[in-house]
Motif scaffolding. Structure first.
Motif, PDB file in Angstrom:
ATOM      1  N   TYR A  21       0.831  -1.204   0.000  1.00  0.00           N
ATOM      2  CA  TYR A  21       0.000   0.000   0.000  1.00  0.00           C
ATOM      3  C   TYR A  21       0.867   1.255   0.000  1.00  0.00           C
ATOM      4  O   TYR A  21       0.607   2.216  -0.735  1.00  0.00           O
ATOM      5  CB  TYR A  21      -0.910   0.037   1.227  1.00  0.00           C
ATOM      6  N   ALA A  22       1.915   1.244   0.831  1.00  0.00           N
ATOM      7  CA  ALA A  22       2.792   2.415   0.937  1.00  0.00           C
ATOM      8  C   ALA A  22       3.498   2.695  -0.384  1.00  0.00           C
ATOM      9  O   ALA A  22       3.653   3.863  -0.786  1.00  0.00           O
ATOM     10  CB  ALA A  22       3.810   2.213   2.050  1.00  0.00           C
ATOM     11  N   LEU A  23       3.936   1.649  -1.073  1.00  0.00           N
ATOM     12  CA  LEU A  23       4.596   1.836  -2.359  1.00  0.00           C
ATOM     13  C   LEU A  23       3.645   2.441  -3.387  1.00  0.00           C
ATOM     14  O   LEU A  23       4.025   3.344  -4.148  1.00  0.00           O
ATOM     15  CB  LEU A  23       5.123   0.491  -2.869  1.00  0.00           C
ATOM     16  N   ILE A  24       2.420   1.958  -3.411  1.00  0.00           N
ATOM     17  CA  ILE A  24       1.432   2.501  -4.353  1.00  0.00           C
ATOM     18  C   ILE A  24       1.149   3.960  -4.037  1.00  0.00           C
ATOM     19  O   ILE A  24       1.116   4.821  -4.931  1.00  0.00           O
ATOM     20  CB  ILE A  24       0.144   1.661  -4.311  1.00  0.00           C
ATOM     21  N   ILE A  25       0.959   4.254  -2.758  1.00  0.00           N
ATOM     22  CA  ILE A  25       0.679   5.639  -2.351  1.00  0.00           C
ATOM     23  C   ILE A  25       1.852   6.545  -2.683  1.00  0.00           C
ATOM     24  O   ILE A  25       1.673   7.667  -3.183  1.00  0.00           O
ATOM     25  CB  ILE A  25       0.358   5.699  -0.844  1.00  0.00           C
ATOM     26  N   ALA A  26       3.075   6.079  -2.420  1.00  0.00           N
ATOM     27  CA  ALA A  26       4.263   6.889  -2.714  1.00  0.00           C
ATOM     28  C   ALA A  26       4.354   7.205  -4.199  1.00  0.00           C
ATOM     29  O   ALA A  26       4.646   8.350  -4.594  1.00  0.00           O
ATOM     30  CB  ALA A  26       5.522   6.164  -2.245  1.00  0.00           C
ATOM     31  N   ASN A  27       4.117   6.212  -5.043  1.00  0.00           N
ATOM     32  CA  ASN A  27       4.149   6.448  -6.486  1.00  0.00           C
ATOM     33  C   ASN A  27       3.093   7.459  -6.913  1.00  0.00           C
ATOM     34  O   ASN A  27       3.366   8.341  -7.742  1.00  0.00           O
ATOM     35  CB  ASN A  27       3.931   5.124  -7.231  1.00  0.00           C
ATOM     36  N   ILE A  28       1.909   7.337  -6.357  1.00  0.00           N
ATOM     37  CA  ILE A  28       0.823   8.254  -6.725  1.00  0.00           C
ATOM     38  C   ILE A  28       1.127   9.667  -6.241  1.00  0.00           C
ATOM     39  O   ILE A  28       0.906  10.646  -6.972  1.00  0.00           O
ATOM     40  CB  ILE A  28      -0.516   7.752  -6.163  1.00  0.00           C
ATOM     41  N   LEU A  29       1.656   9.795  -5.026  1.00  0.00           N
ATOM     42  CA  LEU A  29       1.977  11.123  -4.505  1.00  0.00           C
ATOM     43  C   LEU A  29       3.067  11.798  -5.337  1.00  0.00           C
ATOM     44  O   LEU A  29       2.978  12.996  -5.638  1.00  0.00           O
ATOM     45  CB  LEU A  29       2.421  11.017  -3.046  1.00  0.00           C
ATOM     46  N   VAL A  30       4.090  11.039  -5.701  1.00  0.00           N
ATOM     47  CA  VAL A  30       5.144  11.601  -6.557  1.00  0.00           C
ATOM     48  C   VAL A  30       4.549  12.023  -7.893  1.00  0.00           C
ATOM     49  O   VAL A  30       4.886  13.095  -8.430  1.00  0.00           O
ATOM     50  CB  VAL A  30       6.281  10.579  -6.759  1.00  0.00           C
ATOM     51  N   TRP A  31       3.657  11.210  -8.429  1.00  0.00           N
ATOM     52  CA  TRP A  31       3.002  11.550  -9.692  1.00  0.00           C
ATOM     53  C   TRP A  31       2.222  12.859  -9.585  1.00  0.00           C
ATOM     54  O   TRP A  31       2.318  13.727 -10.457  1.00  0.00           O
ATOM     55  CB  TRP A  31       2.077  10.404 -10.095  1.00  0.00           C
ATOM     56  N   ILE A  32       1.477  13.019  -8.498  1.00  0.00           N
ATOM     57  CA  ILE A  32       0.678  14.235  -8.303  1.00  0.00           C
ATOM     58  C   ILE A  32       1.587  15.455  -8.191  1.00  0.00           C
ATOM     59  O   ILE A  32       1.336  16.499  -8.803  1.00  0.00           O
ATOM     60  CB  ILE A  32      -0.207  14.097  -7.048  1.00  0.00           C
ATOM     61  N   VAL A  33       2.653  15.328  -7.404  1.00  0.00           N
ATOM     62  CA  VAL A  33       3.596  16.442  -7.245  1.00  0.00           C
ATOM     63  C   VAL A  33       4.228  16.805  -8.588  1.00  0.00           C
ATOM     64  O   VAL A  33       4.338  17.990  -8.945  1.00  0.00           O
ATOM     65  CB  VAL A  33       4.679  16.088  -6.210  1.00  0.00           C
ATOM     66  N   MET A  34       4.623  15.803  -9.347  1.00  0.00           N
ATOM     67  CA  MET A  34       5.237  16.053 -10.654  1.00  0.00           C
ATOM     68  C   MET A  34       4.268  16.753 -11.591  1.00  0.00           C
ATOM     69  O   MET A  34       4.648  17.665 -12.332  1.00  0.00           O
ATOM     70  CB  MET A  34       5.689  14.735 -11.271  1.00  0.00           C
ATOM     71  N   ARG A  35       3.016  16.334 -11.578  1.00  0.00           N
ATOM     72  CA  ARG A  35       2.023  16.915 -12.494  1.00  0.00           C
ATOM     73  C   ARG A  35       1.748  18.386 -12.180  1.00  0.00           C
ATOM     74  O   ARG A  35       1.274  19.125 -13.054  1.00  0.00           O
ATOM     75  CB  ARG A  35       0.701  16.144 -12.426  1.00  0.00           C
ATOM     76  N   ARG A  36       2.020  18.810 -10.966  1.00  0.00           N
ATOM     77  CA  ARG A  36       1.780  20.200 -10.576  1.00  0.00           C
ATOM     78  C   ARG A  36       2.888  21.135 -11.064  1.00  0.00           C
ATOM     79  O   ARG A  36       2.733  22.356 -11.019  1.00  0.00           O
ATOM     80  CB  ARG A  36       1.657  20.299  -9.051  1.00  0.00           C
ATOM     81  N   GLU A  37       3.981  20.561 -11.518  1.00  0.00           N
ATOM     82  CA  GLU A  37       5.114  21.360 -11.980  1.00  0.00           C
ATOM     83  C   GLU A  37       4.986  21.666 -13.478  1.00  0.00           C
ATOM     84  O   GLU A  37       4.382  20.900 -14.224  1.00  0.00           O
ATOM     85  CB  GLU A  37       6.431  20.610 -11.734  1.00  0.00           C
TER      86      GLU A  37
END
Length: 236
Positions: A21-37
């Motif tokens: 679960y943590a790995l999936i969440i980490a990937n999604i959070l990084v994706w969201i942060v990247m998309r905001r740039e």
């Protein structure tokens, strides 16, 4: 290519697959942060955190202004970046369906080490296939490939529901789609040199996953398990 929907394979040793679960969440959070740039900043982050073979095998160096982590750390950080929505969606879907059972078989800590080691070896093999490349490798595919090879060694007969043949949902023993997928990765490594997909990362992850699951699994876990569990039965 197939897309997994669900596997009829409950957990036997753990209550929840917290690391998965943590790995999936980490990937999604990084994706969201990247998309905001802005796009330019996204490209810079991909260079800074992706795995660039030339920096390891050819002595190349990134511009100091964009260096964020030591070169050795890029063997892992690249696995948390994705190029587009489909890229992360497919990787996380495979991880969601299959990763919990590998964590169950290995335990939380060893599964975390297993995942990162598969990502690392995937990057290493990718680098060997094109050691002078200055393009960043990104994506969780190497690590996820390790999860899939471990799954087919542990649970080849578990029935999974998968979308195949233009999206038709079918119940299949896991070994059928997984072995076909694994075979495709090695075939493409030998025949496709376009550079659009890192077959080296995929096959590296596959090999690492197969070796590591044998070394790290619980003693009570057997390879090629014929029994399946459809309900969770936590033991720790």
């Amino acid at each position: 290519m197939f897309l997994p929907i669900h596997d009829q394979n409950g957990l036997k040793y753990i209550k929840r697959a917290y690391v998965n679960y943590a790995l999936i969440i980490a990937n999604i959070l990084v994706w969201i942060v990247m998309r905001r740039e802005p796009v330019l900043e996204q490209n810079t982050l991909q260079m800074a955190l992706g795995f660039i073979p030339g920096t390891v095998f050819a002595g190349d160096r990134l511009d100091a202004s964009i260096v964020l982590v030591p070169t050795w750390a890029n063997f892992v950080t690249y696995a948390f970046l994705h190029i587009d929505t489909m890229h992360i969606a497919v990787n996380m879907l495979f991880l969601w369906v299959f990763g919990d059972n590998i964590e169950d078989a290995l335990g939380h800590v060893r599964y975390a080490l297993f995942y990162l080691a598969c990502a690392t070896f995937g990057a290493f093999i990718h680098g060997l296939t094109d050691p002078a490349s200055q393009l960043p490798l990104i994506g969780a595919s190497g690590a996820v490939s390790g999860v899939l090879s471990a799954y087919v060694l542990l649970h080849p007969r578990v029935r999974i529901w998968a979308l195949v043949l233009f999206g038709i949902p079918l119940p299949l023993p896991a070994f059928i789609p997984l072995l076909l997928w694994i075979g495709e990765q090695f075939y493409m490594l030998a025949t496709d040199h376009s550079g659009m997909v890192s077959w080296g990362a995929h096959t590296g992850g596959i090999v690492a996953g197969a070796v590591l699951v044998i070394a790290l699994k619980r003693r009570s876990v057997h390879l090629f398990d014929r029994a399946t569990s459809t309900a969770e039965q936590p033991r720790e």
